[in-house]
Design a protein around this motif. Structure first.
Motif, short mmCIF file in Angstrom:
data_model
loop_
_atom_site.label_atom_id
_atom_site.label_comp_id
_atom_site.label_asym_id
_atom_site.label_seq_id
_atom_site.Cartn_x
_atom_site.Cartn_y
_atom_site.Cartn_z
N VAL A 1 -14.22 -11.13 -11.38
CA VAL A 1 -13.55 -12.43 -11.50
C VAL A 1 -12.11 -12.39 -10.99
O VAL A 1 -11.46 -13.44 -10.88
CB VAL A 1 -13.57 -12.93 -12.96
CG1 VAL A 1 -15.00 -13.22 -13.39
CG2 VAL A 1 -12.93 -11.92 -13.91
N ALA A 2 -11.58 -11.22 -10.66
CA ALA A 2 -10.24 -11.09 -10.11
C ALA A 2 -10.08 -9.69 -9.53
O ALA A 2 -10.76 -8.75 -9.95
CB ALA A 2 -9.16 -11.34 -11.17
N ALA A 3 -9.19 -9.55 -8.56
CA ALA A 3 -8.91 -8.25 -7.95
C ALA A 3 -7.42 -7.97 -8.12
O ALA A 3 -6.59 -8.47 -7.36
CB ALA A 3 -9.29 -8.24 -6.48
N SER A 4 -7.08 -7.16 -9.09
CA SER A 4 -5.66 -6.89 -9.37
C SER A 4 -4.99 -6.13 -8.25
O SER A 4 -3.78 -6.27 -8.04
CB SER A 4 -5.52 -6.12 -10.69
OG SER A 4 -6.02 -6.88 -11.77
N PHE A 5 -5.75 -5.30 -7.51
CA PHE A 5 -5.19 -4.56 -6.37
C PHE A 5 -5.73 -5.14 -5.07
O PHE A 5 -6.94 -5.19 -4.87
CB PHE A 5 -5.56 -3.09 -6.44
CG PHE A 5 -4.82 -2.27 -7.47
CD1 PHE A 5 -4.01 -2.88 -8.43
CD2 PHE A 5 -4.93 -0.89 -7.48
CE1 PHE A 5 -3.34 -2.12 -9.39
CE2 PHE A 5 -4.26 -0.12 -8.43
CZ PHE A 5 -3.46 -0.74 -9.38
N GLN A 6 -4.84 -5.53 -4.19
CA GLN A 6 -5.26 -5.97 -2.86
C GLN A 6 -5.65 -4.80 -1.98
O GLN A 6 -6.40 -4.96 -1.02
CB GLN A 6 -4.13 -6.77 -2.20
CG GLN A 6 -3.87 -8.13 -2.81
CD GLN A 6 -5.06 -9.07 -2.68
OE1 GLN A 6 -5.47 -9.40 -1.57
NE2 GLN A 6 -5.62 -9.51 -3.80
N LYS A 7 -5.11 -3.63 -2.28
CA LYS A 7 -5.42 -2.43 -1.50
C LYS A 7 -5.98 -1.35 -2.41
O LYS A 7 -5.43 -1.10 -3.49
CB LYS A 7 -4.17 -1.88 -0.81
CG LYS A 7 -3.58 -2.78 0.27
CD LYS A 7 -2.38 -2.09 0.92
CE LYS A 7 -1.75 -2.93 2.01
NZ LYS A 7 -0.61 -2.22 2.66
N ASP A 8 -7.04 -0.70 -1.96
CA ASP A 8 -7.52 0.49 -2.65
C ASP A 8 -6.46 1.58 -2.48
O ASP A 8 -6.03 1.84 -1.35
CB ASP A 8 -8.85 0.93 -2.03
CG ASP A 8 -9.56 1.99 -2.85
OD1 ASP A 8 -8.91 3.01 -3.18
OD2 ASP A 8 -10.75 1.82 -3.16
N PRO A 9 -6.03 2.25 -3.54
CA PRO A 9 -4.96 3.25 -3.43
C PRO A 9 -5.42 4.60 -2.90
O PRO A 9 -4.63 5.56 -2.88
CB PRO A 9 -4.46 3.37 -4.88
CG PRO A 9 -5.62 2.99 -5.72
CD PRO A 9 -6.38 1.96 -4.95
N GLN A 10 -6.65 4.71 -2.40
CA GLN A 10 -7.18 5.98 -1.90
C GLN A 10 -6.39 6.47 -0.69
O GLN A 10 -6.16 5.72 0.26
CB GLN A 10 -8.64 5.82 -1.51
CG GLN A 10 -9.35 7.11 -1.13
CD GLN A 10 -9.59 7.99 -2.33
OE1 GLN A 10 -10.30 7.62 -3.25
NE2 GLN A 10 -9.00 9.18 -2.32
#
Length: 344
Positions: free
Chosen positions: A114-123
């Motif tokens: 329902v939401a994506a707190s991170f726009q970028k995967d931190p990998q």
């Protein structure tokens, strides 16, 4: 990752037998005023800065302001909160990336992002100084990659950048093999492993954030049950909105109380690591970048989901023909909640 996720259906039967959590029926408020809704939110690892927005919303009273009595249930190496979500033992779960949402659809698990707190995967992949200037240079190095990484982002590296498995060795979350071999690269999160390498190796590693090279998964998504979305959308909206505000305040304003709560939940956490993690999230735009700059933290779009799905099908990570749109909903995001809290 996929091997672990394939066990989810069986684990649900175990989770269903656990004692019921007091999550859905609202507990009577102890103080005068509006009754607070009891909510349990499970994270996927021990408390850390990468969970800071949720701890901020709890510590500074934002959840309470939205009528929520939130309990954060930390994950960890011996805790699998994800299996508790579909059976109703928790109400919301912090999932690692969009692949988990796609997997839920494939396995017919009734959960939804329902939401994506991170726009970028931190990998990230990190190297010793001077050993690599471009992502292609990593092909000449020994690569320490986890089992989960091999079935996810590494398949994308193979398809789009021509990486091979010949140079890969298992990554066991121990940096010593990397530290001992200058001609190697190690996976990690931009918010943690590079800092650990600086402390142990006494050098500043080169960082390759895979999101900046095309691995465009959302990360740190808020998942809930599809039933809750259908029957209690107001509760979902309040949790999503309050969490977004929590992230703005954690990144840009006074986050001392949140950090104290994080350290209470995870005594091994230090002020220095917390400060470094926040700085890296801001430097690399992990939380507040891309669509979030206009739509607000938590933003998701159909175009982004479609692009990542197509990429994962092409690389063989996700099966073709999956009804991926069942993995998420845009009903609760992209409303600009909290934009006024970003420093001008």
């Amino acid at each position: 990752m996929r091997r672990a996720l394939s066990l989810l259906s069986a684990l649900l039967m175990i989770a269903a037998a656990l004692p019921a959590a007091a999550s859905s029926p609202a507990a009577p408020a102890k103080k005068e005023g509006p009754e607070l809704r009891k909510v349990r939110f499970g994270t996927n690892w021990v408390a850390q800065a990468e969970h800071g927005g949720y701890y901020q919303a709890l510590a500074d009273g934002t959840y309470k302001k939205y009528g929520l009595d939130v309990e954060i249930v930390p994950g960890g190496p011996n805790v699998n909160n994800r299996i508790l979500l579909p059976v109703g033992k928790i109400d919301f779960f912090m999932s690692a990336n969009s692949l988990q949402s796609f997997d839920a659809v494939e396995q017919k698990i009734p959960t939804i992002a329902v939401a994506a707190s991170f726009q970028k995967d931190p990998q990230v992949l990190i190297t010793h100084p001077g050993m690599a200037n471009t992502l292609d240079d990593l092909k000449n190095l020994t690569l320490f990659v986890s089992k989960e990484g091999m079935v996810s982002y590494f398949q994308w590296l193979k398809a789009d950048y021509g990486f091979t498995e010949r140079s890969v060795k298992p990554y066991t979350f121990n940096p010593q093999p990397f530290l001992a071999d200058e001609k190697s690269a190690m996976q990690g999160y931009v918010t943690s492993e590079p800092y650990a390498i600086e402390q142990q190796g006494k050098f500043k590693p080169k960082i390759f954030l895979l999101a900046d090279y095309g691995f465009n998964s959302y990360s740190t998504l808020i998942e809930t049950r599809t039933e809750l979305v259908e029957k209690d959308p107001d509760l979902v909206q309040k949790f999503v909105d309050a969490s977004a505000i929590g992230w703005y305040n954690y990144l840009y304003h006074d986050n001392k109380a949140a950090n104290e709560l994080i350290k209470k939940h995870n005594p091994e956490m230090t002020d220095a690591l917390l400060a470094n993690s926040v700085a890296k999230m801001k430097e690399f735009g992990i939380v507040d970048s891309g669509d979030a700059l206009k739509l607000g933290i938590g933003a998701m779009t159909d175009a982004r989901m479609h692009a990542f799905y197509d990429k994962m099908v092409r690389t063989g990570v996700v099966k073709a023909g999956l009804d991926y749109k069942k993995a998420y909903t845009l009903k609760f995001v992209n409303k600009g909640v909290g934009l006024n809290l970003r420093p001008k």
